[in-house]
Design an enzyme around this catalytic site. Structure first.
Site, PDB file in Angstrom:
ATOM      1  N   SER A  95      40.215  40.005  42.801  1.00 59.41           N
ATOM      2  CA  SER A  95      38.753  39.930  42.660  1.00 59.41           C
ATOM      3  C   SER A  95      38.355  40.861  41.527  1.00 59.41           C
ATOM      4  O   SER A  95      38.347  42.081  41.694  1.00 59.41           O
ATOM      5  CB  SER A  95      38.062  40.350  43.965  1.00 59.41           C
ATOM      6  OG  SER A  95      38.376  39.466  45.007  1.00 59.41           O
ATOM      7  N   LYS A 170      33.291  34.438  44.044  1.00 59.27           N
ATOM      8  CA  LYS A 170      33.740  35.526  44.920  1.00 59.27           C
ATOM      9  C   LYS A 170      32.690  36.629  45.002  1.00 59.27           C
ATOM     10  O   LYS A 170      32.468  37.212  46.076  1.00 59.27           O
ATOM     11  CB  LYS A 170      35.066  36.100  44.418  1.00 59.27           C
ATOM     12  CG  LYS A 170      35.586  37.286  45.232  1.00 59.27           C
ATOM     13  CD  LYS A 170      35.824  36.942  46.696  1.00 59.27           C
ATOM     14  CE  LYS A 170      36.203  38.160  47.531  1.00 59.27           C
ATOM     15  NZ  LYS A 170      37.545  38.693  47.264  1.00 59.27           N
ATOM     16  N   LYS A 238      33.589  48.171  44.488  1.00 61.45           N
ATOM     17  CA  LYS A 238      33.997  47.578  43.217  1.00 61.45           C
ATOM     18  C   LYS A 238      33.405  46.190  43.039  1.00 61.45           C
ATOM     19  O   LYS A 238      32.865  45.846  41.984  1.00 61.45           O
ATOM     20  CB  LYS A 238      35.524  47.547  43.146  1.00 61.45           C
ATOM     21  CG  LYS A 238      36.110  46.877  41.918  1.00 61.45           C
ATOM     22  CD  LYS A 238      36.521  45.437  42.175  1.00 61.45           C
ATOM     23  CE  LYS A 238      37.634  45.329  43.191  1.00 61.45           C
ATOM     24  NZ  LYS A 238      38.087  43.919  43.380  1.00 61.45           N
TER      25      LYS A 238
END
Length: 294
Positions: A95, A170, A238
């Site tokens: 990701s 995502k 993140k």
């Protein structure tokens, strides 16, 4: 088909084992020798560098923490770009930032190497049982060619557009998950503070409109005080940071995402960065001076 797999962490190790179970020949690499030994015991081979893997594999899967790690493995010294022959395919299941996916893809394409960005959702349990959701960006013909490979690790594999689209999808997923965990945490903290058993509240609402996969996965963890990481707060920070960076680039406003990221950063400052993201409940508990338990 010989498949390279780089990154044998919480997600990567069970994903690689599912490929072995499906009959694929696998060459793996990771910084953790124990993880490598575990996957070798399941039938894989190993190589010392990404370059060495690329020299012997037609397709390479990466499952790494963040954009810099993927760039290093793909484009750095002893990286995939140095060992891969034209026609090799990189399927990056990490990701990372959509822009990073596009930049890596452009650099690889100049050497005749194709790339899909194919991040996953579902956490460790779905990585183990092979029912992850995979969202894929890149050339549709390449997607079709490697669909079965990805499906060996997943319950669903969906092509969402050109390179970078997988990671945009995502990020949308991670926004929804984060806000769901925050809403669940608020609700269960409210119930506890009001003197109502949060487990009974959970049982009462899970079959109605408030019910969700997130609620069923994370509410029991909070009430059992089980914050063993299926997905760490550090990694969710993140992802939310990447979502906010992307939103700034396209002119979208994500005020709730920004608020939840601040909460997660406060938890990291309290030493909970490596805890499961369900520990977001601890932020609310601290403010309310309660603990959500059964």
């Amino acid at each position: 088909m010989k498949v390279g797999f780089i990154g044998l962490g919480i997600m990567g190790k069970p994903m690689s084992k599912n490929l072995l179970k499906a009959g694929y020949s696998l060459v793996v690499a990771d910084r953790n020798p124990e993880a490598i030994a575990d996957v070798i015991a399941a039938g894989a081979e190993t190589a010392s560098t990404a370059k060495a893997i690329a020299e012997q594999c037609d397709v390479i899967i990466t499952m790494l923490p963040n954009s810099p790690h993927v760039k290093e493995v793909a484009l750095g010294e002893n990286g995939i770009i140095e060992g891969a022959k034209p026609g090799t395919v990189l399927i990056d299941m990490s990701s990372i930032a959509p822009l990073a996916s596009r930049e890596i893809s452009e650099a690889l394409k100049a050497k005749g190497i194709d790339m899909l960005d194919a991040p996953v959702s579902g956490g460790e349990p779905k990585a183990i049982d092979g029912t992850l959701s995979v969202m894929v960006g890149g050339d549709k013909a390449i997607f079709d060619k490697y669909y079965d490979l990805m499906k060996a690790m997943a319950g669903s594999v969906v092509h969402t557009g050109e390179i970078g689209a997988g990671n945009v999808t995502k990020l949308a997923n991670q926004v929804i998950v984060a806000l769901n965990i925050a809403a669940m945490s608020e609700a269960l903290t409210l119930a506890t503070k009001a003197g109502v058993n949060p487990d009974l509240v959970y049982q009462a609402i899970r079959g109605g409109l408030a019910g969700s996969t997130v609620l069923d996965a994370k509410a029991p963890m909070v009430m059992d005080r089980n914050f063993k990481p299926g997905f760490r707060i550090d990694l969710h920070i993140k992802d939310l940071a990447n979502a906010l960076d992307t939103s700034h680039g396209v002119g979208a406003q994500l005020p709730l995402t920004a608020a939840v990221m601040e909460m997660m950063q406060a938890l990291r400052a309290d030493g909970l960065g490596t805890a499961d993201h369900s520990a977001l409940a601890c932020y609310y508990e601290k403010l309310a001076k309660v603990e959500v338990t059964r």
